[in-house]
Scaffold this motif. Structure first.
Motif, PDB file in Angstrom:
ATOM      1  N   VAL A  32     -10.662  -8.880  33.780  1.00 22.82           N
ATOM      2  CA  VAL A  32      -9.844  -7.844  34.401  1.00 22.82           C
ATOM      3  C   VAL A  32      -9.743  -6.714  33.386  1.00 22.82           C
ATOM      4  CG1 VAL A  32      -7.620  -7.220  35.387  1.00 22.82           C
ATOM      5  CG2 VAL A  32      -8.527  -9.525  35.736  1.00 22.82           C
ATOM      6  N   ILE A  33     -10.086  -5.510  33.819  1.00 23.09           N
ATOM      7  CA  ILE A  33     -10.072  -4.359  32.912  1.00 23.09           C
ATOM      8  C   ILE A  33      -9.384  -3.204  33.625  1.00 23.09           C
ATOM      9  CG2 ILE A  33     -11.456  -2.844  31.455  1.00 23.09           C
ATOM     10  CD1 ILE A  33     -13.658  -4.904  31.416  1.00 23.09           C
ATOM     11  N   ASP A  34      -8.076  -3.181  33.564  1.00 17.99           N
ATOM     12  CA  ASP A  34      -7.276  -2.105  34.157  1.00 17.99           C
ATOM     13  C   ASP A  34      -5.837  -2.274  33.686  1.00 17.99           C
ATOM     14  OD1 ASP A  34      -6.128  -4.133  35.776  1.00 17.99           O
ATOM     15  OD2 ASP A  34      -7.467  -3.717  37.457  1.00 17.99           O
ATOM     16  N   ALA A  35      -4.898  -1.593  34.311  1.00 19.70           N
ATOM     17  CA  ALA A  35      -3.502  -1.632  33.884  1.00 19.70           C
ATOM     18  C   ALA A  35      -2.877  -3.011  34.033  1.00 19.70           C
ATOM     19  CB  ALA A  35      -2.685  -0.602  34.673  1.00 19.70           C
ATOM     20  N   SER A  36      -3.514  -3.897  34.793  1.00 12.65           N
ATOM     21  CA  SER A  36      -2.993  -5.264  34.962  1.00 12.65           C
ATOM     22  C   SER A  36      -2.854  -6.001  33.642  1.00 12.65           C
ATOM     23  CB  SER A  36      -3.933  -6.086  35.855  1.00 12.65           C
ATOM     24  OG  SER A  36      -4.152  -5.496  37.088  1.00 12.65           O
ATOM     25  N   VAL A  37      -3.716  -5.681  32.674  1.00 11.26           N
ATOM     26  CA  VAL A  37      -3.775  -6.499  31.464  1.00 11.26           C
ATOM     27  C   VAL A  37      -2.732  -6.108  30.431  1.00 11.26           C
ATOM     28  CG1 VAL A  37      -6.235  -6.891  31.808  1.00 11.26           C
ATOM     29  CG2 VAL A  37      -5.496  -5.063  30.261  1.00 11.26           C
ATOM     30  N   MET A  38      -1.987  -5.028  30.655  1.00 16.17           N
ATOM     31  CA  MET A  38      -0.966  -4.642  29.674  1.00 16.17           C
ATOM     32  C   MET A  38       0.086  -5.738  29.579  1.00 16.17           C
ATOM     33  SD  MET A  38      -0.181  -0.623  30.414  1.00 16.17           S
ATOM     34  CE  MET A  38      -1.494   0.565  30.747  1.00 16.17           C
ATOM     35  N   PRO A  39       0.303  -6.305  28.396  1.00 19.04           N
ATOM     36  CA  PRO A  39       1.353  -7.320  28.282  1.00 19.04           C
ATOM     37  C   PRO A  39       2.753  -6.719  28.388  1.00 19.04           C
ATOM     38  CG  PRO A  39       0.318  -6.906  26.156  1.00 19.04           C
ATOM     39  CD  PRO A  39      -0.463  -6.138  27.159  1.00 19.04           C
ATOM     40  N   ALA A  40       2.889  -5.465  27.964  1.00 20.29           N
ATOM     41  CA  ALA A  40       4.153  -4.734  28.085  1.00 20.29           C
ATOM     42  C   ALA A  40       3.827  -3.284  28.417  1.00 20.29           C
ATOM     43  CB  ALA A  40       4.963  -4.820  26.793  1.00 20.29           C
ATOM     44  N   ILE A  41       4.638  -2.685  29.237  1.00 20.10           N
ATOM     45  CA  ILE A  41       4.380  -1.331  29.698  1.00 20.10           C
ATOM     46  C   ILE A  41       4.463  -0.338  28.538  1.00 20.10           C
ATOM     47  CG2 ILE A  41       6.777  -0.767  30.294  1.00 20.10           C
ATOM     48  CD1 ILE A  41       5.633   0.500  32.906  1.00 20.10           C
ATOM     49  N   THR A  42       3.644   0.689  28.566  1.00 16.16           N
ATOM     50  CA  THR A  42       3.661   1.697  27.518  1.00 16.16           C
ATOM     51  C   THR A  42       4.832   2.660  27.724  1.00 16.16           C
ATOM     52  OG1 THR A  42       2.077   2.982  28.817  1.00 16.16           O
ATOM     53  CG2 THR A  42       1.193   1.599  27.050  1.00 16.16           C
ATOM     54  N   SER A  43       5.188   3.342  26.647  1.00 16.10           N
ATOM     55  CA  SER A  43       6.347   4.238  26.665  1.00 16.10           C
ATOM     56  C   SER A  43       5.948   5.617  27.161  1.00 16.10           C
ATOM     57  CB  SER A  43       6.959   4.327  25.263  1.00 16.10           C
ATOM     58  OG  SER A  43       7.407   3.065  24.834  1.00 16.10           O
ATOM     59  N   GLY A  44       5.589   5.682  28.429  1.00 14.40           N
ATOM     60  CA  GLY A  44       5.167   6.934  29.026  1.00 14.40           C
ATOM     61  C   GLY A  44       4.291   6.677  30.234  1.00 14.40           C
ATOM     62  N   ASN A  45       3.660   7.734  30.711  1.00 18.12           N
ATOM     63  CA  ASN A  45       2.790   7.631  31.882  1.00 18.12           C
ATOM     64  C   ASN A  45       1.572   6.780  31.548  1.00 18.12           C
ATOM     65  OD1 ASN A  45       4.247  10.295  31.500  1.00 18.12           O
ATOM     66  ND2 ASN A  45       3.928  10.296  33.690  1.00 18.12           N
ATOM     67  N   THR A  46       1.029   6.094  32.540  1.00 20.98           N
ATOM     68  CA  THR A  46       0.100   4.997  32.258  1.00 20.98           C
ATOM     69  C   THR A  46      -1.369   5.284  32.546  1.00 20.98           C
ATOM     70  OG1 THR A  46       0.654   4.095  34.450  1.00 20.98           O
ATOM     71  CG2 THR A  46       1.848   3.205  32.557  1.00 20.98           C
ATOM     72  N   ASN A  47      -1.714   6.484  33.013  1.00 24.61           N
ATOM     73  CA  ASN A  47      -3.119   6.712  33.361  1.00 24.61           C
ATOM     74  C   ASN A  47      -4.011   6.790  32.134  1.00 24.61           C
ATOM     75  OD1 ASN A  47      -5.385   9.046  34.501  1.00 24.61           O
ATOM     76  ND2 ASN A  47      -5.035   7.165  35.647  1.00 24.61           N
ATOM     77  N   ALA A  48      -3.602   7.526  31.111  1.00 24.12           N
ATOM     78  CA  ALA A  48      -4.412   7.617  29.899  1.00 24.12           C
ATOM     79  C   ALA A  48      -4.597   6.250  29.238  1.00 24.12           C
ATOM     80  CB  ALA A  48      -3.804   8.620  28.920  1.00 24.12           C
TER      81      ALA A  48
END
Length: 528
Positions: free
Chosen positions: A493-509
């Motif tokens: 899986v290679i997309d935003a699904s793999v983030m273990p914790a959300i980033t501190s801001g918008n997530t597209n970059a």
């Protein structure tokens, strides 16, 4: 469809990056399957066109959450891109990496190679920054990053008020520490949206070893003897299959990728069995760990200053806006949904900024609705690191069936506390001299809400998604640090699904960065 080295499922932000990088070797055969259509719709290109793309089945899956207890029983529309370029074709175009501490936290949680120093080169490699190359920015890459092409006195005043409230003005949110007030940089080129499809896919569509198929709704991954060997999908109403000699790469997003895993028999075994799906791998964390940013849309009526509410209030004003864009590619039609950003702390015990403001020279009751009939601005504020966790689960074996999305907003007590603090804080900013001369009157949530309980309930009334779902196939649970699905070979899986914790801001970059790094991993592993 025959055999390919790599099959990429999803032609969105991550899938376009993967298609570009993996097909760079002419000996490698790559198939990209996108369930949506082509990105030839004019409102994808015009920045303000997100208003006509979100909620439009031509470009949006038009999903909804379940009724949320934390939102006082409301269900939210949950836009997801259904077109080449995915969410980068319908989003707010904000280029935001997050904070260095976000990625260092990923690494410290047991995911080597994902610290800030590790990922920064992948951000800069693909970047074409308006200010040129520097230690933190790239030049000549695929992703064009520019300043917004408009100015509003009300936003300049809000930024000044932030300084008076102790939040300094800064020049760049993307250096690793985004605390301060500045104007968002955007993925645009000369006043047009610059999506992942524009940046990565269109320049390489002529490669003979890359096949792109739109309108291909993937049912499941074909798994034989514990290994992914292809996918089954529907095209023009007919069932199809494609085989992969190398790997199958899911890039269908935080809602789409876990759904495909579940339909493939990878998920919570009891849930899959109840839907008539034979479990292949009992993985209860598939679709769990859903995280999203909830924005609280606080709004103030003002006097003596221009806002979009007045400028777009009549046909003459709208005509002038259209003419400005036609002649200069500037003005309201060129603007992202939010122009001014503020990152700060809800209280001193946070080590870094845990709140993000999206400040807009307009106000409306709900996203996509009509502007209020009076001059006003909105200061949306969101908790960057929510503790609430939700789920997304398929509801049927049919790939056309909508999933059950439960973000569980404000289910954690700390999130409720931060929400109340955020509303109090934005009120303090608006009370500063830089804004007080415009005689601001609170419209939403309303000055009557003062106590902790009242503010908590008002947060549930005005809170809405800011479209950043992540974490549903997280590294460390569903996938490993090389994005391989645990328990199944040749599947990532290679997309935003793999983030273990959300980033501190918008997530597209960050999503495009994950794909950039993920492509390098796939290529490197393929050479072993």
């Amino acid at each position: 469809m025959g055999d390919f080295d790599y099959i990429i499922v999803g032609g969105g932000s991550a899938g376009c990056v993967l298609a570009n990088r993996l097909s760079a070797d002419p000996k490698t055969r790559v198939l990209l399957l996108e369930a949506g259509g082509k990105d030839d719709y004019i409102w994808i290109k015009v920045p303000v066109g997100y208003l006509y793309c979100i909620g439009n089945p031509r470009t949006d899956w038009c999903l909804s959450t379940e009724a949320e207890a934390g939102l006082n029983g409301r269900a939210l529309k949950y836009p997801r891109g259904r077109v080449l370029g995915g969410c980068s074709s319908i989003n707010g175009m904000i280029y935001m990496r997050g904070q260095a501490a976000d990625y260092d936290g990923w690494r410290q949680a047991g995911n080597p190679g994902w610290g800030w120093d590790d990922v920064l080169p992948y951000f800069t490699r693909a970047e074409d920054h308006y200010d040129g190359a520097s230690p933190v920015h790239g030049s000549g890459g695929e992703i064009r990053v520019e300043k917004q092409r408009l100015r509003w006195d009300i936003l300049e005043a809000f930024r000044e008020a932030c300084g008076q409230a102790g939040i300094p003005a800064i020049g760049d949110f993307n250096t690793g520490d985004n605390e301060g007030a500045s104007f968002f940089q955007v993925t645009q080129r000369k006043g047009w949206r610059w999506s992942a499809s524009d940046a990565f896919l269109k320049p390489v569509r002529s490669r003979t070893n890359l096949k792109v198929v739109t309108g291909a709704l993937v049912d499941k991954v074909i798994i034989e003897q514990g290994r992914a060997v292809g996918v089954s999908y529907t095209l023009d109403g007919s069932p199809r299959t494609a085989r992969a000699n190398g790997e199958v790469l899911l890039a269908a997003g935080a809602i789409g990728s876990p759904a495909i895993l579940e339909r493939s028999g990878i998920g919570e075994a009891a849930h899959l069995s109840a839907l008539g799906i034979t479990p292949v791998c009992d993985a209860p964390q598939v679709g769990a760990n859903l995280q999203d940013h909830l924005q609280l849309r606080c709004a103030w009526r003002v006097s003596g200053v221009a806002t979009l509410n007045q400028r777009a209030a009549n046909l003459f004003g709208k005509a002038l806006i259209g003419l400005e864009y036609l002649l200069k590619r500037s003005g309201p039609m060129a603007m992202a949904p939010s122009q001014l950003g503020v990152f700060t702390r809800s209280d001193a015990h946070y080590a870094s900024a845990n709140l993000e403001y999206h400040v807009q020279p307009l106000s409306l009751e709900a996203f996509g609705g009509s502007l209020d009939p009076f001059p006003a601005f909105t200061a949306s504020v969101c908790n960057l690191r929510p503790e609430s966790r939700g789920t997304t689960r398929i509801t049927a074996a049919d790939p056309a069936a909508a999933p059950s999305i439960r973000p569980n907003y404000l289910s954690a007590s700390e999130d409720c506390r931060v929400a109340a603090q955020a509303i109090r804080q934005v009120r303090g900013i608006v009370a500063q001299p830089a804004l007080s001369r415009f005689r601001p009157e609170e419209v939403r949530p309303g000055i009557a809400f003062q106590s902790e309980d009242e503010l908590r309930r008002s947060a549930g009334d005005i809170g809405t998604t800011i479209f950043h779902p992540v974490g549903t196939a997280a590294m460390g649970t569903v996938t490993d640090h090389r994005l391989r699905v645990n328990g199944i070979g040749a599947l990532r899986v290679i997309d935003a699904s793999v983030m273990p914790a959300i980033t501190s801001g918008n997530t597209n970059a960050p999503t495009m960065m994950i794909a950039e790094k993920g492509a390098e991993m796939v290529i490197g592993d393929g050479k072993r």
